[in-house]
Every structure is written in C-alpha cells, then in structure tokens.
Design a protein around this motif. Structure first.
Motif, PDB file in Angstrom:
ATOM      1  N   PHE A  28       0.833  -1.201   0.000  1.00  0.00           N
ATOM      2  CA  PHE A  28       0.000   0.000   0.000  1.00  0.00           C
ATOM      3  C   PHE A  28       0.872   1.258   0.000  1.00  0.00           C
ATOM      4  CE2 PHE A  28      -3.097  -2.983   2.110  1.00  0.00           C
ATOM      5  CZ  PHE A  28      -3.913  -3.096   0.997  1.00  0.00           C
ATOM      6  N   TYR A  29       1.992   1.186   0.679  1.00  0.00           N
ATOM      7  CA  TYR A  29       2.941   2.302   0.654  1.00  0.00           C
ATOM      8  C   TYR A  29       3.476   2.505  -0.756  1.00  0.00           C
ATOM      9  CZ  TYR A  29       7.196   4.998   1.677  1.00  0.00           C
ATOM     10  OH  TYR A  29       8.193   5.950   1.700  1.00  0.00           O
ATOM     11  N   SER A  30       3.674   1.417  -1.485  1.00  0.00           N
ATOM     12  CA  SER A  30       4.161   1.508  -2.865  1.00  0.00           C
ATOM     13  C   SER A  30       3.174   2.252  -3.755  1.00  0.00           C
ATOM     14  CB  SER A  30       4.413   0.103  -3.424  1.00  0.00           C
ATOM     15  OG  SER A  30       5.437  -0.555  -2.709  1.00  0.00           O
ATOM     16  N   ILE A  31       1.876   2.053  -3.507  1.00  0.00           N
ATOM     17  CA  ILE A  31       0.858   2.786  -4.266  1.00  0.00           C
ATOM     18  C   ILE A  31       0.997   4.281  -4.010  1.00  0.00           C
ATOM     19  CG2 ILE A  31      -1.628   3.203  -4.499  1.00  0.00           C
ATOM     20  CD1 ILE A  31      -2.042   0.230  -3.842  1.00  0.00           C
ATOM     21  N   PHE A  32       1.219   4.642  -2.755  1.00  0.00           N
ATOM     22  CA  PHE A  32       1.404   6.050  -2.400  1.00  0.00           C
ATOM     23  C   PHE A  32       2.640   6.620  -3.098  1.00  0.00           C
ATOM     24  CE2 PHE A  32       3.362   9.049   0.758  1.00  0.00           C
ATOM     25  CZ  PHE A  32       2.513  10.106   0.506  1.00  0.00           C
ATOM     26  N   LEU A  33       3.721   5.878  -3.118  1.00  0.00           N
ATOM     27  CA  LEU A  33       4.942   6.345  -3.775  1.00  0.00           C
ATOM     28  C   LEU A  33       4.699   6.592  -5.261  1.00  0.00           C
ATOM     29  CD1 LEU A  33       7.718   4.089  -2.184  1.00  0.00           C
ATOM     30  CD2 LEU A  33       7.265   6.511  -1.724  1.00  0.00           C
ATOM     31  N   ALA A  34       3.956   5.692  -5.901  1.00  0.00           N
ATOM     32  CA  ALA A  34       3.662   5.864  -7.318  1.00  0.00           C
ATOM     33  C   ALA A  34       2.800   7.096  -7.552  1.00  0.00           C
ATOM     34  CB  ALA A  34       2.953   4.617  -7.851  1.00  0.00           C
ATOM     35  N   ALA A  35       1.858   7.354  -6.649  1.00  0.00           N
ATOM     36  CA  ALA A  35       0.946   8.485  -6.808  1.00  0.00           C
ATOM     37  C   ALA A  35       1.669   9.817  -6.705  1.00  0.00           C
ATOM     38  CB  ALA A  35      -0.164   8.410  -5.765  1.00  0.00           C
ATOM     39  N   ILE A  36       2.627   9.924  -5.791  1.00  0.00           N
ATOM     40  CA  ILE A  36       3.267  11.215  -5.562  1.00  0.00           C
ATOM     41  C   ILE A  36       4.529  11.405  -6.388  1.00  0.00           C
ATOM     42  CG2 ILE A  36       2.336  11.382  -3.236  1.00  0.00           C
ATOM     43  CD1 ILE A  36       5.126  10.689  -2.190  1.00  0.00           C
ATOM     44  N   GLU A  37       4.818  10.445  -7.249  1.00  0.00           N
ATOM     45  CA  GLU A  37       6.010  10.578  -8.090  1.00  0.00           C
ATOM     46  C   GLU A  37       5.975  11.854  -8.918  1.00  0.00           C
ATOM     47  OE1 GLU A  37       8.456   7.984 -11.461  1.00  0.00           O
ATOM     48  OE2 GLU A  37       6.668   7.170 -10.499  1.00  0.00           O
ATOM     49  N   GLY A  38       4.756  12.223  -9.345  1.00  0.00           N
ATOM     50  CA  GLY A  38       4.622  13.404 -10.195  1.00  0.00           C
ATOM     51  C   GLY A  38       4.974  14.710  -9.515  1.00  0.00           C
ATOM     52  N   ILE A  39       4.883  14.767  -8.177  1.00  0.00           N
ATOM     53  CA  ILE A  39       5.221  16.014  -7.487  1.00  0.00           C
ATOM     54  C   ILE A  39       6.627  15.961  -6.921  1.00  0.00           C
ATOM     55  CG2 ILE A  39       2.812  16.537  -6.959  1.00  0.00           C
ATOM     56  CD1 ILE A  39       3.303  15.632  -4.096  1.00  0.00           C
ATOM     57  N   GLY A  40       7.300  14.839  -7.116  1.00  0.00           N
ATOM     58  CA  GLY A  40       8.718  14.729  -6.780  1.00  0.00           C
ATOM     59  C   GLY A  40       9.069  15.110  -5.368  1.00  0.00           C
TER      60      GLY A  40
END
Length: 253
Positions: free
Chosen positions: A77-89
């Motif tokens: 579930f943490y990995s999903i969060f990491l993927a989501a916020i990748e765009g804001i770096g």
C-alpha cells in the motif's frame, strides 16, 4: 437515496498559497478521499488532483510522511502512495509504522504532507493513540502540514469512527473535519453512517464519499465534492434528512 438533491454551486478559487512570503494565517484544506483513485486522477482540464495537494506545501519538493497503521503497515500500500506522488517529486518520503522510532517522529515533525492510510479505522486509531501520533498529527496540521486521509484515514479526520459493521460502537476521532465521514459505502445506502449520525442526535451531520470520489474541507468551512457527488445526512427532529452535494463542474450542467 431519498431526500432533496442539492449542489454547492461553484467553489471560489483560492489563491496559490505559495505566492508571497507571508505565513499562512489558517490551516491548509483537508483532503478526504474514498480510496487512492484521486491520487492518480486528472480532471477534464488536465489538472492532476495530486497537484492541488502539492500547491499547499510551499515552494520546493515536499517531504511526505505515510502513516500506515490502519492497514498494518503493509508495504504494497505504501508503494501505491509512492507511485501516486512521483509526479510532485517529494524531496523525501517515509513510511511511518504503527510503532514509530525517534527518527520516524522527527520526520513527521518536518513533513509537509501527512497521508493517513486506509484500512481498519479502529485499529489505526488505537495505534495513533498508543504511539502519541494522534497529538503529533493534530499539531502538525495546526502548524501548516497538509493532511490527506484515504478511506479509514478520511473517517479518522472526521468526528467519529467505528469498528467495521458496528456503528453502535462509534468513538470520537480527530474532528478536524466537523462531521462524521464514511467512505465507499454507497451500495448499502450509507447505513452505518446513517446509524452513527442518528445516534449522535439532532444537528449531527455526516458525509459519505463514494468510490473514486473525494471531499476537500477548506479552513473557512467550505465543502467541495471532487469527481463524484457526496451523500449528506443531517439529523433533524423528524429523523435523518438526506441530500446530495455535487462537484462544482456538475452544477454548471
């Protein structure tokens, strides 16, 4: 759903809080999401919802803390969060476990964004109380951190939570959003939310966020439905009244 159908009308556009050097005089909006879908969603104008969250973190790449106590600190579930916020770096991102270390606490104290994960409302809330993270999160919100609640996390930001299937066992939560919250329970016509609102007495208010939808609660008390309409339940003398709050774009149709 029975009751009147209403919409909020267009929500006033807030100025970019990153402009100027003056400190914010009020907390950032609360972002309450039914699930993770909105973290990857863009509206018809191409505006990514995650960018709206980032806009309140100030200049530069934000630090982001993920509190996974409600789901048992599951790494996937943490990995999903990491993927989501990748765009804001984000400049830094850290998963904060149910039993945080001193380093974890120090990170939350510096975080610009704090995400409260989905899972079990009761399990997560008990963990926050036991670890002292309940007070830390509230303090960071008052200091300007942006809070994002997903599913159970959204419920915890409201005034009450309850064990799954046991609305009669409702307990108090943060109350930073001054109403009871429930998520992705539209197929049951928000039965548990309705029961909690009824039990809290006249004037109690509940908001149900359907799958894929969200709610932004601004510091001035303005409510904004995102992507899908919200179910609103209010306890009146004659019983629970229901209504629908539409996203601003739907009000123009």
């Amino acid at each position: 759903m029975s009751g009147d159908r209403i919409f909020t009308g267009r929500i006033p556009v807030l100025g970019d809080p990153r402009q100027g050097d003056e400190p914010r005089a009020e907390p950032s909006p609360l972002f309450l999401l039914s699930d993770s879908q909105l973290l990857f969603w863009a509206d018809g104008d191409g505006q990514h919802f995650i960018d709206r969250i980032a806009a309140y973190t100030g200049p530069g790449a934000p630090r982001a803390a993920y509190l996974g106590a409600s789901n048992g600190d599951v790494p996937d579930f943490y990995s999903i969060f990491l993927a989501a916020i990748e765009g804001i770096g984000p400049s830094e991102c850290r998963m904060i476990p149910a039993v945080p270390s001193d380093e974890d606490r120090a990170f939350v104290d510096r975080a610009d964004v704090i995400l409260l994960a989905g899972g079990d409302v009761d399990v997560g809330w008990r963990a926050f109380e036991a670890s002292g993270m309940r007070d830390v999160v509230e303090r960071r919100y008052q200091e300007g951190a942006v809070l994002v609640g997903v599913s159970a996390g959204a419920v915890q930001l409201g005034t009450a939570g309850w064990p799954a299937g046991e609305p009669d066992a409702a307990f108090g939560t943060w109350g930073l959003a001054p109403f009871v919250v429930d998520a992705h329970a539209e197929e049951g016509d928000w039965a548990e939310l309705r029961a909690v609102v009824r039990a809290r007495g006249e004037g109690a208010r509940g908001l149900g966020i359907p799958r894929g939808g969200g709610l932004v609660y601004h510091a001035d008390g303005t409510l904004e439905a995102v992507r899908h309409p919200l179910a609103e339940l209010v306890m009146r003398a004659e019983g629970v009244a229901s209504a629908v709050i539409f996203p601003p774009a739907e009000a123009e149709r």
